[in-house]
Structures are given as structure tokens and as C-alpha cells.
Write a protein that holds these residues in place. Sequence first.
Motif, PDB file in Angstrom:
ATOM      1  N   ALA A 234      -0.329   5.067  -0.764  1.00  0.00           N
ATOM      2  CA  ALA A 234      -1.328   5.259   0.290  1.00  0.00           C
ATOM      3  C   ALA A 234      -0.856   6.328   1.272  1.00  0.00           C
ATOM      4  O   ALA A 234       0.325   6.435   1.585  1.00  0.00           O
ATOM      5  CB  ALA A 234      -1.571   3.941   1.020  1.00  0.00           C
TER       6      ALA A 234
ATOM      7  N   CYS B 244       0.839  -1.207   0.000  1.00  0.00           N
ATOM      8  CA  CYS B 244       0.000   0.000   0.000  1.00  0.00           C
ATOM      9  C   CYS B 244       0.869   1.251   0.000  1.00  0.00           C
ATOM     10  O   CYS B 244       0.552   2.237  -0.670  1.00  0.00           O
ATOM     11  CB  CYS B 244      -0.930   0.002   1.216  1.00  0.00           C
TER      12      CYS B 244
ATOM     13  N   ASN C  41      -1.411   6.775 -10.312  1.00  0.00           N
ATOM     14  CA  ASN C  41      -2.527   7.437  -9.653  1.00  0.00           C
ATOM     15  C   ASN C  41      -2.145   7.912  -8.254  1.00  0.00           C
ATOM     16  O   ASN C  41      -2.560   8.997  -7.824  1.00  0.00           O
ATOM     17  CB  ASN C  41      -3.715   6.471  -9.576  1.00  0.00           C
ATOM     18  N   GLY C  42      -1.322   7.112  -7.555  1.00  0.00           N
ATOM     19  CA  GLY C  42      -0.864   7.519  -6.225  1.00  0.00           C
ATOM     20  C   GLY C  42      -0.045   8.794  -6.266  1.00  0.00           C
ATOM     21  O   GLY C  42      -0.143   9.643  -5.363  1.00  0.00           O
TER      22      GLY C  42
ATOM     23  N   GLY D 204      -3.987   8.626 -14.551  1.00  0.00           N
ATOM     24  CA  GLY D 204      -3.299   7.356 -14.676  1.00  0.00           C
ATOM     25  C   GLY D 204      -2.251   7.407 -15.762  1.00  0.00           C
ATOM     26  O   GLY D 204      -1.939   8.482 -16.295  1.00  0.00           O
TER      27      GLY D 204
ATOM     28  N   SER E 125       2.128   1.862  -3.386  1.00  0.00           N
ATOM     29  CA  SER E 125       1.085   2.344  -4.284  1.00  0.00           C
ATOM     30  C   SER E 125       0.663   3.768  -3.980  1.00  0.00           C
ATOM     31  O   SER E 125      -0.225   4.298  -4.634  1.00  0.00           O
ATOM     32  CB  SER E 125      -0.145   1.426  -4.209  1.00  0.00           C
TER      33      SER E 125
ATOM     34  N   ALA F 150      -2.869  -3.044 -13.792  1.00  0.00           N
ATOM     35  CA  ALA F 150      -3.602  -2.362 -12.722  1.00  0.00           C
ATOM     36  C   ALA F 150      -2.652  -1.818 -11.662  1.00  0.00           C
ATOM     37  O   ALA F 150      -2.852  -0.716 -11.130  1.00  0.00           O
ATOM     38  CB  ALA F 150      -4.608  -3.327 -12.091  1.00  0.00           C
ATOM     39  N   ALA F 151      -1.589  -2.568 -11.350  1.00  0.00           N
ATOM     40  CA  ALA F 151      -0.608  -2.101 -10.367  1.00  0.00           C
ATOM     41  C   ALA F 151       0.115  -0.860 -10.878  1.00  0.00           C
ATOM     42  O   ALA F 151       0.408   0.058 -10.110  1.00  0.00           O
ATOM     43  CB  ALA F 151       0.392  -3.213 -10.061  1.00  0.00           C
TER      44      ALA F 151
ATOM     45  N   ASN G  90      -1.994   2.092 -10.308  1.00  0.00           N
ATOM     46  CA  ASN G  90      -1.947   2.524  -8.910  1.00  0.00           C
ATOM     47  C   ASN G  90      -0.690   3.333  -8.608  1.00  0.00           C
ATOM     48  O   ASN G  90      -0.728   4.282  -7.820  1.00  0.00           O
ATOM     49  CB  ASN G  90      -2.019   1.311  -7.990  1.00  0.00           C
TER      50      ASN G  90
END
Length: 408
Positions: A36, A31, A335-336, A349, A34, A328-329, A332
Motif C-alpha cells: 500500500a 497493508c 501486484n503491490g 500478478g 501488501s 490471494a495474499a 497482493n
Amino acid sequence: MSKKSTHAKVAGFRHHKAPFLSERERYLRSCVDSGATPGSLLVKRNELIWIAHFLPATAPQGVDIGQLRELVRQRASMHVGATMGERMIVIARPWLRFLGWWREPVKDLPFQANLDGYIKWMRDERGFSPSTVDQWQGRARQFLQWCEETDRDLAGLCPTDIDTYFIQNATRWGRTSMKAITGALRIFLRYAAAQGLCDSRLAEALRSPRMYAQESLPIGPGWTDVQRILATTESDRPGDIRNRAILMLLSIYRLRRGEVAALRLDQVDWAGRKLRVFRLKRRQPQVYPLLPAVAEALARYIDTVRPPTPVPEIFLGLNSPHRALSAAALFNVVNGKFKSLGIEAKHCGPHALRHACAARLVAQGLSFKEIGDHLGHRSASATMTYAKVDMRALREVGDFDLGELSWS
């Protein structure tokens, strides 16, 4: 000792004493990688402590939604509110998926056989790219699900049924989405008609909405924002070292996220200073010069962070079992960065970075043919959208040396 530090100590003790410690820590590290925020990590950590206490020892063999709801019921018996119970499910499911412990619910869909045949036809007979297969089967699934919910079957469909489908969803779809959905549905109905599943006139009855040339706006951030994103990776942290190489490939070579995820070690020609990429839309390889800055970022990641493994893909997860990163990773990761820097754009993205670089190349005076080749477009018309930019503003962005790039 202050009340705050005492609370932190107690929370840390609970974290280390709760079951499934290594599994929880691996997920929390992913996380962090990515993007978080500290606040969301704290919520996840505290919630995972509760979840770990309720999970049975057989959890590695699989946990389904029924078992998860039973855990919520057990926790609710301790006078925890319903909202907390729902949050438990929301946080538990991604963690269990990360570990490979989640059992997806199996639905008995009456149309699944038709959908499976359509997927096989797209993949094996038409040779569509994985991203196209995934997108078009999703459109077909959505339509077939609507048919089931409204008690319609393919054999009995008529043009007015198709009109009803679009009318009921019109408030959720703009013209651009409507055009894409119409095109995907037309392909599916032609396939279904060829299989004898529906009337052959249905596909021809579909009409796409009128679209005006270049009506949509560019969706990418400014080039200064791209530079800010790259600047966040200038550290010695393993995640930053890996992500810097990923972000450079996305923002300088304008690769699609699927192309970066599929990039293998043998596609980098270190001696010849070349990068060989299989372009998804063109369905053919393309060779780029390996820029020194990108070569340095790749070499640093491979030499100091990437674990020794037989996996051929370059970019792997940071934690065991070190699987290849999925598209998808990669989303992330990008996007993070957008979220942590507060960058506002229509899309946040990897594809938005393609737009940022393409718009910059337009500002530098490159032709649409040159830009299209660089982006891996099949036609010059696909590149035209990037010309709808404020040229004066673009020329004010910071310099980035693309002089060594050539197109082949």
C-alpha cells in the motif's frame, strides 16, 4: 511549530486514543506488507479512527452490512456527505474481514443446492484441483444467477436460451474468455443433464468460438523488470525477507501462486538440496534442485522471521495469529510490487512472472519440452504461447544464472 507538524501530532494522538488500536495497527501493517502507498495508508488510518469510534464493543462477535450502514447513518447525522459514508463502508469491510469480524450476507439462492452438488462432484468424483473447482463453480454460478434473473429454470432451457446468454454478455467477453466460459458451461450442463436437471442436448449445442494458434500475446513483464522487483526486497525488514523468498520461488521456479501458498516445511530437503513441489495441474510431485540463492532466502526467512508455530505451511502472515498465506495474499504481494515500480503489463500478478521466466528460457534456447516440464505443464502445446516473443529483445535482458536447474 509548523501547521503541518501540529496537524500530524493531532492525527497521531487521535490514532492512539481511538478504540481497537491494536486491531487497526495490525491491519495497517498488513497493508504495508501488501505494498500500500503512503497516501492510501493515511486515508485508511484516518477513516479507521472514525469507524473504531462508531463500532460497538460487541464488534468481535460479528458485524454485518446492516450494522455497517447504521454506522454510516450515525456518521451522516454529523453532517458528513454521502460520499464519505460510502468510503467508510469500502474501508471498513476489508478491515473487518481481516479481523474475522465480518459477517457475509447470506443469500437464499434457489439454485444453491444444484451448485453445491456440482462442486461436490468436481471435487470428490472428478478430483479437480481447488483452483479449477473455484473457477468452474464461478462460471456455473454466474449462469445460474442469469437464469434466475431472467426467470428461466434448468428444466425448461433450450439452445436459444444459451444463445441469448452469450449474446447478452458478448460485449464483455473476448474470444479467449468466451472459449473458457463455453468449456466450463458445457461441463456443468453435462453434469446437470446426468442429474436429470436439464435436457441432455444443451451441452452438445454449445459451440466454442474459433481460436487461432498462438493468437494471444505473452502477458509477462521483461526480465529486467523481474530483477527490479527482486531488488526491492534487499533489506532487513521482515516483510521484505519473507517476500524475497516468495518472489524467488515464483520467478525462478515458475511455481503457481497456489503451489507456493501450499508449500510446507517438509518439502524442503536441506541436506539433499532439493525442493519437492506438488504440481497442481499435473497432480503429482516434482523435484527441483534447491539453488543456493533460493536456499539462502528461504533459510533467512525461516530462521529470522517465521514464528515458531505448528502450522506446516512455510509462508505465514507477519502478524498474530500467523495463519498461512492464501493464494490471494500472494497475488497482493506481487501486484503491490508491480504498482510501486510502475511496471506495465497485461497482468500484474504471480502468473505474469511465469511468463517472464518462460520467455527467457525460450530465448536461451531450451526446448518446449524442457520448459514445459519446468513449468509443470501437462503438454508441449501449453508451452507454445511463450514462443511468441521478440527474441532479439529477450537476448538483451540481464543475465540470471539458471544453469543449476535441471528437470526431472
